[in-house]
Design an enzyme around this catalytic site. Structure first.
Site, mmCIF file in Angstrom:
data_model
loop_
_atom_site.group_PDB
_atom_site.id
_atom_site.type_symbol
_atom_site.label_atom_id
_atom_site.label_comp_id
_atom_site.label_asym_id
_atom_site.label_seq_id
_atom_site.Cartn_x
_atom_site.Cartn_y
_atom_site.Cartn_z
ATOM 1 C CD GLU A 191 -3.759 2.556 -8.965
ATOM 2 O OE1 GLU A 191 -3.354 1.391 -8.749
ATOM 3 O OE2 GLU A 191 -3.180 3.565 -8.531
ATOM 4 N NE ARG A 192 -6.452 6.618 -8.626
ATOM 5 C CZ ARG A 192 -6.845 6.834 -7.368
ATOM 6 N NH1 ARG A 192 -8.123 6.867 -7.054
ATOM 7 N NH2 ARG A 192 -5.970 7.024 -6.425
ATOM 8 C CD GLU A 315 1.501 8.204 -6.346
ATOM 9 O OE1 GLU A 315 1.097 7.277 -7.054
ATOM 10 O OE2 GLU A 315 0.921 9.300 -6.251
ATOM 11 N NE ARG A 360 2.661 15.342 -6.280
ATOM 12 C CZ ARG A 360 1.517 14.679 -6.254
ATOM 13 N NH1 ARG A 360 0.764 14.716 -5.175
ATOM 14 N NH2 ARG A 360 1.106 13.977 -7.286
ATOM 15 C CG ASP A 389 -1.597 12.771 -10.268
ATOM 16 O OD1 ASP A 389 -1.510 12.277 -11.390
ATOM 17 O OD2 ASP A 389 -1.998 12.134 -9.270
ATOM 18 C CD GLU A 411 1.842 8.665 -17.453
ATOM 19 O OE1 GLU A 411 3.010 8.244 -17.449
ATOM 20 O OE2 GLU A 411 1.072 8.559 -16.480
ATOM 21 C CD GLU A 417 -6.461 9.655 -10.495
ATOM 22 O OE1 GLU A 417 -5.725 9.367 -11.448
ATOM 23 O OE2 GLU A 417 -6.078 9.671 -9.313
ATOM 24 C CG HIS A 545 -3.898 17.378 -5.063
ATOM 25 N ND1 HIS A 545 -4.354 16.893 -3.865
ATOM 26 C CD2 HIS A 545 -3.108 16.400 -5.575
ATOM 27 C CE1 HIS A 545 -3.848 15.685 -3.661
ATOM 28 N NE2 HIS A 545 -3.103 15.354 -4.688
ATOM 29 C CD1 TRP A 569 -0.039 12.314 -1.928
ATOM 30 C CD2 TRP A 569 -0.454 10.597 -0.555
ATOM 31 N NE1 TRP A 569 0.666 11.231 -2.392
ATOM 32 C CE2 TRP A 569 0.434 10.155 -1.574
ATOM 33 C CE3 TRP A 569 -0.850 9.684 0.422
ATOM 34 C CZ2 TRP A 569 0.925 8.854 -1.633
ATOM 35 C CZ3 TRP A 569 -0.371 8.381 0.351
ATOM 36 C CH2 TRP A 569 0.506 7.967 -0.665
#
Ligand code: BDP
Length: 726
Positions: A191-192, A315, A360, A389, A411, A417, A545, A569
C-alpha cells in the site's frame, strides 16, 4: 619511423592515462548497494593515511552480532583500502579493537567505564588509544549491537574521507524504538509502495531466506534502525495464524544479529476472524485469553518479538469502539498480553470519522487527549507528523505536547504518497526537520516536537519514531536513487531527532555518489530546495489534500462528495475555494483548530499578522485580493508560487545537467529522466490547479506567466486506472 611510432605510442599511453584519470566510472550502478559502497578511496593521500592507521582488526568474541561486525569491518576496510586487513588474535599497532567488556577482558581493562556508563545499551565509544604501547582504534560498547553501530560509524568516516586521528567519539541513540512500518500485504502488494512489490516473499518462507533479507537488515543497522513492522496497518489477521508465525520467526532470525526486532500489525477483529469467537470486545474474558494465548504462541517462536502496531477504528478498520470501548481499553488488552514478554503496543492516533461533525484536523486530539494517563505503561501512541495525513506541508500535530502521561511516537511517511511517488526528486529531510524543530510551547519556549519524541519533555519511559517504508523489490530498493536518501534521513533522525537535514544530505551524497565537492555542493542545494519546490507546485500557502482520489496521483482540486462518497475525502472540503476566496478557516472564528495548540502558537496561527505564509490557508479563508507581505494579492501569490515550484524543478534539471560525467551513467541518466517526469508533472499540477481556482477567483494569470495549455475539462478527464500503490 621508429621514433615516430614510439612517439605515437607515448601519446596513446598519455591519452589512456588522461582518460583513466578524468573519465567517469564507466560501469553502471544499479543502486543495490545503497550508501554502503566500499569502493577504493579515490583520494590517494587519504588512502595512505587510512592504510597506515588500520592494518589489522580484532573483534573480541564470536557471537552472531560480533561476527556481523567483523565481517562488515573486513568488507569495508578491504574495499575502501583495497588491501588485505587481517583479523589478528592479539592486537598490535594500528589494530582496530572492537568489543564489549562482557566479551573481552581486553576491552574491560581499557578504563572506559566512565564513557560506557553514559551510552546505554546501544551506544558506542570510538576512540584512538594507546594500548600496551600500541596505537589503536577502539570501538567499545556495552552490548554487541553498540559495537556494530560503532563499526558502521568508523566505516562512514572512511567513506566520507573524515579524519581518523585522535578519535574521541561517544554516541548513543536519543530514541529507543526506531522502526520502519511496512505497509506490505501478504500478497506482496505494498500500500502506497512505489518501489515494486514487497520484499517479504511469504510464500517461500520460512524455508527460503533470501539474501535480500540480510542485506535489508544490514542497511537498517547501518542507520541504527532497530525495529520493523512487517505488515500493513490495514491488517490481515492471517499473519497471526501459526503457519505465518513460522514465517515471521524466520525473518526475525535473519534480523536478530543486526539488532532488529520484528513487530506485526494486529487486526482487532482477529479473535472473530481466525479465533472462532463471537466477539472481539476487549473486555470480554475469552477475547483477552485469546490474545494472551496468541501472544504466548508468538513469543515461543520469536523470543524477542517487538509487539503490535494497531490501526483501530480508522478508515474502516475494526477497533474497540465497535464494542463500545475506548482506544485505551483496546490498547490495554493487547498491552497486558505483551507485558510479561516486554512487548510494546504502538497504537495509532490516526483516527477520524465523517460521521463526526467536526473538522477532521481536530478529531485525533479530541479523541486522545481525554485518554492521557489511561494507557498501560507498555503502550505508545503513534502520531502522524501533522493532523491530516502526510501532506507536502502540515503544521505539527497538536497532540505533540498535549499528552504528558502517554509516550507519543512520531510517525513519518518515507514513501512519497503525496510527494510525487517514486519519480519526483523530493528530499524529505527538510520536512522531518521542520516538524521536529517546531516549538509546541507545551512547557514554555523550547518544548520542541523533538523533545517530545526523545522523551525529555515529559520524561517518557519509552520513546519511538516510525517511518512508513519506501522499500520494495526494485533493484535500487526505493524506486529511485534519490529516494534512498529519505530512508537514510529517517534513520538518522530517528537516532537523533535534533540532527540537521542538510549535513545528513551531504553525508548521504558522499557515501552514495562521490566525495567530490563540486558534486556535493550543488546536489545538496537541489535536495534542500526540493521539498519546498514540491509544496509550491502542489499545495502552496497551506493548501492540502488536493490530489487524485484513491490513487493520490496528480492534481484534482475538484474532487467532491459525488466522487468519493464522503466529505472528508474530497479536495473541496480542504481548500473551500469560492467566489469570496480560498482556505480552511480553522481560526477561533472558524473550526477553532488553532485552540488545540498551546499559547503563543495558538495566537500565532490565529492572527493574520503573525501566521507564517506557509500555513496561511491551512488556518484561514481569505479573499482573493488579500494583500500578502510580498505586495502581491493572494491570487497573484498563488500564481507566483505555482510557477516558482516549476522554476525550481527546471533549475534542478540544469544543475543536474552540469554534473553529467561526474558519476556513473546509469544513475546519472535515471535521475535525469526522473527530473523530466517531475518537470512535466509539476507543470501539470500548476496548470490544473490554476485553471480550476481561476473559475472562483475570476482573475487573470499575470502576463509574465504561462497560461495553462488545456481546458479544465481536459485536466478533469484524466484517469489513471493502474496508478501504483493502491
Ligand atoms: C493514508 C493512506 C492510506 C493509509 C492511511 C493510514 O492513503 O493508504 O492506510 O493513510 O495511515 O495516508 O492508515
Amino acid at each position: 619511423m621508429v621514433m615516430s611510432s614510439l612517439r605515437s605510442w607515448g601519446h596513446l599511453c598519455l591519452l589512456l592515462a588522461v582518460v583513466a584519470v578524468a573519465a567517469p566510472p564507466v560501469h553502471g550502478e544499479d543502486g543495490y548497494r545503497l550508501w554502503l559502497r566500499y569502493d577504493r578511496i579515490s583520494d590517494a593521500e587519504k588512502l595512505q593515511v587510512y592504510r597506515k592507521a588500520f592494518s589489522s582488526l580484532h573483534v573480541a568474541g564470536s557471537t552472531a552480532t560480533l561476527n556481523v561486525a567483523r565481517r562488515e569491518l573486513r568488507r569495508g576496510l578491504e574495499g575502501l583500502l583495497d588491501t588485505d586487513v587481517p583479523s589478528v588474535q592479539a592486537p598490535q599497532s594500528h589494530t582496530i579493537l572492537v568489543g564489549t567488556p562482557a566479551q573481552s577482558d581486553r576491552i574491560a581493562e581499557l578504563g572506559l567505564d566512565g564513557a560506557l556508563n553514559r551510552i546505554g545499551p546501544e551506544g558506542f565509544v570510538l576512540r584512538s588509544m594507546t594500548v600496551d604501547g600500541h596505537p589503536q582504534t577502539v570501538i567499545a560498547a556495552n552490548q554487541e549491537i553498540g559495537a556494530l553501530y560503532g563499526v558502521f560509524r568508523l566505516l562512514k568516516r572512511l567513506q566520507t574521507h573524515a579524519s581518523v586521528q585522535d578519535l574521541d567519539v561517544a554516541d548513543a541513540p536519543n530514541v529507543e524504538h526506531r522502526v520502519l512500518n511496512h505497509w506490505d500485504n501478504l500478497d506482496r502488494t505494498v500500500e502506497r509502495g512505489y518501489a515494486g512489490f514487497s520484499i517479504w516473499d511469504w510464500w517461500k518462507l520460512p524455508e527460503y531466506k533470501k539474501q535480500r533479507y540480510t542485506d535489508y537488515a544490514r542497511a537498517n543497522a547501518s542507520l541504527g534502525i532497530n525495529g520493523t513492522v512487517l505488515t500493513n496497518v490495514n491488517a490481515d489477521a492471517t499473519v497471526l495464524r501459526p503457519r505465518y508465525i513460522e514465517k515471521v520467526a524466520a525473518l526475525a532470525e535473519v534480523f536478530r544479529p543486526y539488532g532488529i526486532q520484528v513487530y506485526l500489525t494486529a487486526r482487532f477483529s482477529a479473535p472473530q476472524e481466525i479465533g472462532g469467537l463471537e466477539t472481539s470486545d476487549p473486555l470480554n474474558p475469552k477475547v483477552r485469553q485469546w490474545w494472551q494465548d496468541k501472544v504466548d504462541e508468538i513469543y515461543e517462536k520469536i523470543p524477542d518479538f517487538g509487539g503490535f502496531l494497531v490501526k483501530a477504528n480508522s478508515e474502516g478498520q475494526p477497533g474497540p469502539q465497535d464494542f463500545g470501548r475506548s482506544h485505551a481499553e483496546g490498547a490495554n488488552m493487547l498491552a497486558e498480553a505483551l507485558a510479561p514478554h516486554d512487548g510494546m503496543v504502538m497504537w495509532r492516533a490516526f483516527v477520524y470519522s465523517n460521521e463526526v461533525p467536526e473538522d477532521r484536523a481536530k478529531q485525533a486530539y479530541n479523541e486522545f487527549t481525554p485518554l492521557d494517563g489511561e494507557f498501560r505503561d507498555n503502550v505508545m501512541v503513534q502520531v502522524k507528523n501533522g493532523p491530516i495525513d502526510f501532506q507536502p506541508r502540515e503544521p505539527f500535530h497538536p497532540l505533540f505536547g498535549a499528552m504528558p502521561e502517554t509516550p507519543l511516537m512520531m510517525e513519518f511517511q518515507i514513501t512519497k504518497e503525496y510527494l510525487g511517488f517514486e519519480t519526483h526528486l523530493v528530499y524529505l529531510g527538510p520536512l522531518f526537520e521542520e516538524v521536529l524543530g517546531a516549538d509546541t510551547y507545551a512547557k514554555g519556549e523550547g518544548s520542541t516536537v523533538a523533545t517530545v519524541v526523545d522523551g525529555s519533555l515529559h520524561d517518557y519511559e519509552f520513546t519511538g519514531m516510525a517511518g512508513v517504508s519506501n522499500i520494495g523489490t526494485s533493484r535500487d530498493w526505493s524506486g529511485s536513487h534519490f529516494n534512498q536518501a529519505n530512508w537514510y534521513v529517517f534513520g538518522k533522525l530517528a537516532w537523533d531527532p535534533h540532527a540537521g537535514a542538510e549535513p545528513i544530505a551531504r553525508e548521504w551524497i558522499r557515501r552514495t555518489f562521490t566525495n567530490d565537492t563540486t558534486f556535493i555542493q550543488p546536489v545538496t542545494e537541489m535536495m534542500m530546495a526540493s521539498r519546498q519546490a514540491a509544496v509550491n507546485y502542489m499545495t502552496p500557502l497551506g493548501l492540502h489534500h488536493m490530489m487524485g482520489a484513491d490513487h493520490h496521483y496528480g492534481p484534482a482540486p475538484w474532487i467532491d462528495v459525488e466522487d468519493v462518497g464522503r466529505e472528508d475525502w474530497t479536495s473541496v472540503y480542504y481548500h473551500r475555494a469560492d467566489s469570496a476566496g480560498i482556505g480552511f478557516d480553522r481560526s477561533t472564528s472558524g473550526s477553532n483548530a488553532v485552540s488545540q495548540y498551546y499559547p503563543p502558537v495558538k495566537e500565532k496561527f490565529d492572527n493574520l499578522d503573525s501566521i507564517p505564509d506557509k500555513y496561511l490557508l491551512w488556518f484561514h479563508h481569505l479573499p482573493w485580493d488579500y494583500q500578502m507581505d510580498s505586495g502581491r494579492t493572494l491570487w497573484n501569490e498563488l500564481v507566483y508560487r505555482y510557477n516558482a515550484g516549476v522554476d525550481t524543478v527546471q533549475w534542478m534539471q540544469e544543475e543536474w545537467a552540469r554534473l553529467e560525467g561526474m558519476i556513473d551513467d546509469q544513475r546519472y541518466s535515471q535521475t535525469e529522466t526522473m527530473l523530466e517526469i517531475q518537470e512535466q508533472e509539476a507543470k501539470w499540477w500548476r496548470n490544473a490547479c490554476l485553471q480550476y481556482f481561476q473559475t472562483f477567483s475570476q482573475r487573470p494569470i499575470p502576463d509574465r506567466y504561462p497560461k495553462p495549455p488545456h481546458s479544465l475539462e481536459h485536466y478533469k478527464s484524466l484517469e489513471f486506472p493502474y496508478a501504483p500503490g493502491i
